[in-house]
Design an enzyme around this catalytic site. Structure first.
Site, mmCIF file in Angstrom:
data_model
loop_
_atom_site.group_PDB
_atom_site.id
_atom_site.type_symbol
_atom_site.label_atom_id
_atom_site.label_comp_id
_atom_site.label_asym_id
_atom_site.label_seq_id
_atom_site.Cartn_x
_atom_site.Cartn_y
_atom_site.Cartn_z
ATOM 1 N N GLY A 9 33.798 38.364 41.468
ATOM 2 C CA GLY A 9 32.728 38.390 40.480
ATOM 3 C C GLY A 9 32.773 37.118 39.657
ATOM 4 O O GLY A 9 33.158 36.060 40.148
ATOM 5 N N CYS A 10 32.432 37.231 38.408
ATOM 6 C CA CYS A 10 32.439 36.077 37.507
ATOM 7 C C CYS A 10 33.862 35.545 37.367
ATOM 8 O O CYS A 10 34.792 36.296 37.091
ATOM 9 C CB CYS A 10 31.896 36.485 36.146
ATOM 10 S SG CYS A 10 31.898 35.149 34.940
ATOM 11 N N PHE A 11 34.016 34.237 37.533
ATOM 12 C CA PHE A 11 35.363 33.662 37.470
ATOM 13 C C PHE A 11 35.990 33.773 36.092
ATOM 14 O O PHE A 11 37.203 33.706 35.949
ATOM 15 C CB PHE A 11 35.429 32.230 37.993
ATOM 16 C CG PHE A 11 34.338 31.280 37.600
ATOM 17 C CD1 PHE A 11 33.714 31.306 36.383
ATOM 18 C CD2 PHE A 11 33.931 30.312 38.514
ATOM 19 C CE1 PHE A 11 32.720 30.404 36.044
ATOM 20 C CE2 PHE A 11 32.943 29.401 38.195
ATOM 21 C CZ PHE A 11 32.338 29.453 36.941
ATOM 22 N N TRP A 12 35.187 33.981 35.053
ATOM 23 C CA TRP A 12 35.742 34.127 33.715
ATOM 24 C C TRP A 12 36.685 35.330 33.639
ATOM 25 O O TRP A 12 37.673 35.311 32.915
ATOM 26 C CB TRP A 12 34.648 34.311 32.677
ATOM 27 C CG TRP A 12 33.689 33.182 32.523
ATOM 28 C CD1 TRP A 12 33.829 31.893 32.944
ATOM 29 C CD2 TRP A 12 32.417 33.250 31.888
ATOM 30 N NE1 TRP A 12 32.729 31.152 32.606
ATOM 31 C CE2 TRP A 12 31.836 31.956 31.952
ATOM 32 C CE3 TRP A 12 31.708 34.262 31.272
ATOM 33 C CZ2 TRP A 12 30.580 31.676 31.425
ATOM 34 C CZ3 TRP A 12 30.455 33.980 30.734
ATOM 35 C CH2 TRP A 12 29.911 32.687 30.821
#
Length: 174
Positions: A9-12
């Site tokens: 998903g979002c790398f954050w």
């Protein structure tokens, strides 16, 4: 040192968890698995480049086992949803593992098998050879650590950290 390139998903989200993991030396957010060179975040968000948002996690196996890094990966995102994580949809958010050698590929496939019993639906995590890894723009690096008060961090990332902490507290620094 060992490095895994993982997309969940979002790398954050992955960055936030691995930044607070004992034995992790560095986490770099980036893009891989696509067709165009030097993609920008805006191009990635279009879903037309084929790249996944990933993190390159470099860790010391003398401190934390590779299997633990991989099991944490399967704890902090839903590997059963194709091209989405929660509200984030598109191929850039696919669950993915990019290997650089046969040993890594074997470890990734073993981690999928080991973690499948934790999920009702089949794991759909892509396992592919690592192509070129492009580092994401500077404002994506250490996003959670720099901006914990941002809504996305509060609503999306904090519950993921809590889930990992529940199962892997002994491996977290914070």
């Amino acid at each position: 040192m060992k490095t895994f390139v993982l997309g969940g998903g979002c790398f954050w989200c992955l960055d936030a968890v691995y930044q607070m993991t004992k034995g992790v030396e560095s986490v770099v957010s980036g893009y891989t698995g696509g067709a165009i060179p030097n993609p920008t975040y805006e191009q990635i968000c279009s879903g037309m480049t084929g790249h996944a948002e990933v993190v390159s996690v470099t860790f010391d196996e003398a401190v934390i086992p590779a299997d633990t890094i991989l099991d944490m990966f399967f704890t902090q995102h839903d590997p059963t949803t194709l091209n989405r994580q929660g509200y984030d949809t598109g191929t850039q958010y696919r669950s993915s593992m990019f290997y650089t050698n046969a040993g890594e590929e074997e470890a990734f496939r073993a981690a999928i098998e080991r973690n499948q019993p934790n999920w009702r639906d089949p794991i759909v995590t892509e396992v592919s050879p690592l192509g070129h890894l492009y580092e994401a723009e500077g404002y994506h690096q250490d996003f959670y650590a720099e901006r914990p008060e941002v809504g996305y961090c509060q609503v999306i990332i904090n519950p993921k950290i809590a889930k990992v902490r529940k199962h892997y507290a002994e491996w977290l620094t914070a």
